[in-house]
Motif scaffolding. Structure first.
Motif, PDB file in Angstrom:
ATOM      1  N   UNK A   1       0.814  -1.209   0.000  1.00 20.04           N
ATOM      2  CA  UNK A   1       0.000   0.000   0.000  1.00 20.04           C
ATOM      3  C   UNK A   1       0.850   1.261   0.000  1.00 20.04           C
ATOM      4  N   UNK A   2       2.044   1.161  -0.575  1.00 16.69           N
ATOM      5  CA  UNK A   2       2.960   2.313  -0.573  1.00 16.69           C
ATOM      6  C   UNK A   2       2.922   3.060  -1.906  1.00 16.69           C
ATOM      7  N   UNK A   3       3.279   4.318  -1.829  1.00 15.92           N
ATOM      8  CA  UNK A   3       3.389   5.162  -3.024  1.00 15.92           C
ATOM      9  C   UNK A   3       4.842   5.100  -3.500  1.00 15.92           C
ATOM     10  N   UNK A   4       5.095   4.787  -4.801  1.00 15.14           N
ATOM     11  CA  UNK A   4       6.471   4.732  -5.284  1.00 15.14           C
ATOM     12  C   UNK A   4       7.116   6.113  -5.269  1.00 15.14           C
ATOM     13  N   UNK A   5       8.376   6.178  -4.849  1.00 14.80           N
ATOM     14  CA  UNK A   5       9.103   7.462  -4.860  1.00 14.80           C
ATOM     15  C   UNK A   5      10.315   7.414  -5.782  1.00 14.80           C
ATOM     16  N   UNK A   6      11.229   6.474  -5.548  1.00 17.86           N
ATOM     17  CA  UNK A   6      12.492   6.421  -6.301  1.00 17.86           C
ATOM     18  C   UNK A   6      12.926   4.977  -6.467  1.00 17.86           C
ATOM     19  N   UNK A   7      13.913   4.744  -7.357  1.00 14.48           N
ATOM     20  CA  UNK A   7      14.512   3.403  -7.396  1.00 14.48           C
ATOM     21  C   UNK A   7      15.988   3.456  -7.696  1.00 14.48           C
ATOM     22  N   UNK A   8      16.668   2.360  -7.331  1.00 12.72           N
ATOM     23  CA  UNK A   8      18.093   2.154  -7.599  1.00 12.72           C
ATOM     24  C   UNK A   8      18.235   0.960  -8.541  1.00 12.72           C
TER      25      UNK A   8
END
Ligand code: ADP
Ligand code: MG
Length: 319
Positions: A80-87
């Motif tokens: 249930x999280x909102x995506x912010x960034x990725x590596x």
């Protein structure tokens, strides 16, 4: 002259940063500096895709990249999280600029679709492997977990099940005649149910994304929640395309056991049933009721007549 590591990163992975994405410092330093709104918690998850294990050798790099990011985003959806960034930790056998062009274009189009920019990574030489770490956020205490299901909760799944298993069968030359491209698309372009996860944050008691098959993943919910489950196999949502391709019996077994669909399986307590209904009626959520959580700690499949049906499906195990 072959591209060196830093020029490669610059050319293929560095993108302009937009000011509203919380990136204080992006690609290029020893670490990224990122900022969340003050009442939010970080949700982080990582997944590796290895050539020959998770996707066929010689597969289209644009598809590989898109799938790699999508399956990682699916873990955020399940929380249930909102995506912010990725590596991105990328291991490449060599520098093939055509491959990198297609790979980075597949990656950035999914990154844009989900407003989740790349903020760093690592680049090494070896057998092709892609590790993505996604970072998402959620208001403090609001995440969905595997451990909240209770006896009496209803079991639901989003979308339809088994299609990606059909796509995999096509690629491996098993079971399916040509002409079911939509099943292939379901394997290569799974839809991380981010929007659904955000809605379910206030409604579901437990959730998981289906990467290893419904039985295996619902199995994780009942283990973590210390409950049992009854699934009605006649209620499983299956696409007409899958049934056309392999018939009802195989479609049912794939809906239960094949992985890679990345739908959400979630449970809902009776006091939230009306809230869920409202989301479904308003067209904000597509989901199907497939069973009930029960007190006894086992997972049982029944048909509508109440007969117990055995499906010996363990889900994919690496070891
Ligand atoms: P270090 O040697 O300090 O570990 P690197 O040379 O690995 O740094 O990386 C230099 C910069 O490039 C870092 O900001 C890193 O996050 C970024 N980077 C390296 N590889 C990738 C990649 N595949 N995708 C995105 N950023 C990358
Ligand atoms: Mg470093």
């Amino acid at each position: 002259m072959p591209l060196d590591e830093f020029a490669l990163i610059q050319r293929y992975f560095s993108r302009p940063i937009s000011p509203d994405q919380g990136i204080v410092l992006g690609i290029g330093d020893d670490g990224a500096v990122l900022k969340l709104p003050s009442n939010e918690q970080i949700v982080v998850s990582t997944d590796t895709l290895i050539e020959g294990v998770h996707f066929p050798a010689q597969a289209d790099p644009e598809k590989i990249a898109g799938r790699a990011l999508r399956v990682n985003l699916s873990d955020l959806a399940a929380m249930g999280a909102r995506p912010c960034w990725f590596l991105l930790a990328l291991t490449l056998p060599d520098v093939d600029e055509n491959w990198l062009t297609d790979f980075s274009s597949g990656l950035s189009s999914v990154a844009e679709e989900f407003a989740c920019p790349l903020v760093g990574g690592d680049t090494t030489r070896g057998q092709l492997s892609i590790t993505i770490t996604v970072i998402g956020s959620s208001p403090a205490g609001a995440v969905l977990t595997r451990s909240g299901a209770q006896a009496g909760d209803a079991i639901w799944v989003t979308g339809s099940l088994g299609d990606a298993g059909g796509g995999l069968a096509i690629m491996e030359g098993r079971a399916i005649e040509a002409g079911h491209d939509d099943l292939l698309t379901r394997f290569w372009r799974p839809s991380p149910r981010i929007r659904e996860g955000l809605i379910l944050r206030n409604i579901a008691s437990a959730a998981i994304d289906i990467s290893d098959g419904l039985l295996a993943d619902l199995g994780h919910i009942i283990k973590a929640s210390d409950v049992g489950a009854e699934v009605n196999i006649d209620l499983l949502p299956q696409s007409s395309s899958l049934i056309d391709a392999v018939g009802k019996v195989t479609a049912t077994s794939w809906a239960l056991g094949a992985g890679d669909d990345y739908e959400l399986c979630f449970t809902v307590a009776p006091n939230n049933a009306a809230a869920l209904d409202k989301q479904i009626v308003e067209g904000l959520l597509m989901a199907t009721h497939i069973g009930q959580i029960v007190a006894e700690g086992r997972l049982i499949c029944k048909d509508t007549g109440g007969c117990v049906r055995d499906f010996p499906v363990a889900g994919y195990q690496h070891f």
